[in-house]
Design a protein around this motif. Structure first.
Motif, PDB file in Angstrom:
ATOM      1  N   GLY A 117       0.779  -1.234   0.000  1.00  0.00           N
ATOM      2  CA  GLY A 117       0.000   0.000   0.000  1.00  0.00           C
ATOM      3  C   GLY A 117       0.807   1.279   0.000  1.00  0.00           C
ATOM      4  O   GLY A 117       0.248   2.369   0.161  1.00  0.00           O
ATOM      5  N   ALA A 118       2.124   1.191  -0.203  1.00  0.00           N
ATOM      6  CA  ALA A 118       2.984   2.384  -0.142  1.00  0.00           C
ATOM      7  C   ALA A 118       2.613   3.382  -1.242  1.00  0.00           C
ATOM      8  O   ALA A 118       2.380   3.010  -2.388  1.00  0.00           O
ATOM      9  N   ARG A 119       2.565   4.642  -0.867  1.00  0.00           N
ATOM     10  CA  ARG A 119       2.320   5.715  -1.844  1.00  0.00           C
ATOM     11  C   ARG A 119       2.966   7.025  -1.431  1.00  0.00           C
ATOM     12  O   ARG A 119       2.750   8.056  -2.064  1.00  0.00           O
ATOM     13  N   SER A 120       3.766   7.000  -0.367  1.00  0.00           N
ATOM     14  CA  SER A 120       4.490   8.188   0.074  1.00  0.00           C
ATOM     15  C   SER A 120       5.841   7.747   0.626  1.00  0.00           C
ATOM     16  O   SER A 120       5.951   7.396   1.802  1.00  0.00           O
ATOM     17  N   LEU A 121       6.857   7.765  -0.237  1.00  0.00           N
ATOM     18  CA  LEU A 121       8.194   7.318   0.144  1.00  0.00           C
ATOM     19  C   LEU A 121       9.179   8.466  -0.034  1.00  0.00           C
ATOM     20  O   LEU A 121       9.230   9.101  -1.090  1.00  0.00           O
ATOM     21  N   ASP A 122       9.978   8.745   1.001  1.00  0.00           N
ATOM     22  CA  ASP A 122      11.023   9.753   0.892  1.00  0.00           C
ATOM     23  C   ASP A 122      12.188   9.186   0.083  1.00  0.00           C
ATOM     24  O   ASP A 122      12.342   7.963  -0.051  1.00  0.00           O
ATOM     25  N   GLU A 123      13.030  10.070  -0.414  1.00  0.00           N
ATOM     26  CA  GLU A 123      14.111   9.637  -1.295  1.00  0.00           C
ATOM     27  C   GLU A 123      15.055   8.670  -0.583  1.00  0.00           C
ATOM     28  O   GLU A 123      15.494   7.668  -1.169  1.00  0.00           O
ATOM     29  N   GLY A 124      15.380   8.942   0.669  1.00  0.00           N
ATOM     30  CA  GLY A 124      16.258   8.039   1.408  1.00  0.00           C
ATOM     31  C   GLY A 124      15.648   6.662   1.565  1.00  0.00           C
ATOM     32  O   GLY A 124      16.361   5.647   1.562  1.00  0.00           O
ATOM     33  N   GLU A 125      14.329   6.597   1.694  1.00  0.00           N
ATOM     34  CA  GLU A 125      13.647   5.308   1.802  1.00  0.00           C
ATOM     35  C   GLU A 125      13.719   4.547   0.483  1.00  0.00           C
ATOM     36  O   GLU A 125      13.922   3.328   0.459  1.00  0.00           O
ATOM     37  N   ARG A 126      13.551   5.254  -0.608  1.00  0.00           N
ATOM     38  CA  ARG A 126      13.637   4.610  -1.926  1.00  0.00           C
ATOM     39  C   ARG A 126      15.016   3.990  -2.134  1.00  0.00           C
ATOM     40  O   ARG A 126      15.142   2.875  -2.644  1.00  0.00           O
ATOM     41  N   VAL A 127      16.031   4.719  -1.721  1.00  0.00           N
ATOM     42  CA  VAL A 127      17.402   4.224  -1.857  1.00  0.00           C
ATOM     43  C   VAL A 127      17.590   2.967  -1.024  1.00  0.00           C
ATOM     44  O   VAL A 127      18.170   1.971  -1.487  1.00  0.00           O
TER      45      VAL A 127
END
Length: 300
Positions: free
Chosen positions: A174-184
């Motif tokens: 259900g993710a739809r709000s990820l910060d850039e550091g989290e994506r990395v």
């Protein structure tokens, strides 16, 4: 599924900045959780609420860019010890939040009993931030990273210094709000994520079938950590960090029904119910309805 359930309330509101989520456990109980589960023939033991320490002054407590670090570490340590005790005596821990920082304590308590604990993180957010990557310093955005052993030592050492879970044993749904550091971090660690794009494209039955099959082959227990902001705010308005475009009420019920049918769940927590932001306790009522499906409620 284990028919002995131990309820643990965690009135934690220190992991974020919006007051009221500490009343979440009371709101969920008021919405009829215990009566609903007793009707499904579970033996319920309500252990009450963990005592959460308060900051010593009204001034913001911030250490190493982490808001209320010491108090959260102390409160989640108490939770970890209680969860450890519950599992040790053979009961199913059902934890009520409180903000999502409490998951650090839940997972730390569970980790003592599993070699490969699986985690289904049902949430709009990845909660994989650190003090360096977090835009806010709010610890409720960090519990999954902390449980992987990434973050401030005071948090990663809760109830044991070792990492509590492995990245290959996590599924985020259900993710739809990820910060850039989290994506990395997701890319670097190879964490399995089903964003709302995948849910929309594949459908919830396929997402859950794949998640269950993925975890079944590699874990010796599975924990569900369900943040009510995983649902769309129209369905669950009483949350601190709402994000439009979320999971529907029916999709979420189906996910819970499929988890029950999988017979693999060994613990669960429901977090981020904030009655101050809610509409007539709607979000707590939704949480209780989802628990019903998770524990076997059926029209058959």
């Amino acid at each position: 599924m284990n028919n002995h359930l131990s309820i643990i309330g965690v009135p934690m509101d220190l992991g974020q900045m919006r007051r009221g989520v500490d009343m979440g456990p009371s709101a969920i109980r008021y919405a009829g959780m215990i009566e609903r589960l007793e009707q499904l023939n579970y033996v319920i033991e309500d252990l009450g609420d963990i005592e959460i320490p308060r900051p010593k002054s009204n001034k913001e407590s911030k250490l190493d860019n982490l808001r209320n670090l010491n108090e959260i570490a102390e409160g989640t340590t108490r939770l970890a010890e209680k969860v450890d005790e519950v599992v040790e005596k053979g009961s199913f821990p059902l934890v009520l939040g409180g903000d999502h920082s409490i998951a650090m304590g839940t997972l730390a308590g569970l980790a003592k009993h599993y070699d490969n604990l699986g985690v289904i993180w049902y949430d709009a957010h990845g909660d994989l931030n650190t003090a360096d990557s977090s835009p806010s310093g709010n610890i409720h955005g960090m519990p999954l990273a902390v449980s992987l052993g990434i973050g401030h030592e005071k948090l990663t050492s809760i109830h044991g210094d070792e990492p509590k879970i492995k990245p290959e044993n996590i599924v985020i749904i259900g993710a739809r709000s990820l910060d850039e550091g989290e994506r990395v971090l997701i890319e670097e660690k190879g964490i399995k994520v089903y964003t709302m794009h995948e849910v929309d494209r594949m459908g919830m039955p396929t997402v859950m079938d794949e998640s269950i099959e993925y975890l079944r082959g590699r874990t010796d227990g599975v924990h569900l950590s369900l943040d009510l902001d995983g649902l769309d705010p129209n369905e669950a308005p009483g949350v601190g960090t709402p994000v439009l475009g979320g999971l529907s009420y029916r999709e979420s019920h189906l996910a819970m029904e499929m988890l029950y049918q999988s017979n693999m769940l060994t613990s669960a927590e429901f977090v981020e119910v904030n009655p101050i932001l809610d509409e007539r306790n709607k979000t707590a009522t939704v949480a209780v309805g989802l628990m019903g499906s998770l524990f076997g409620e059926s029209l058959k």
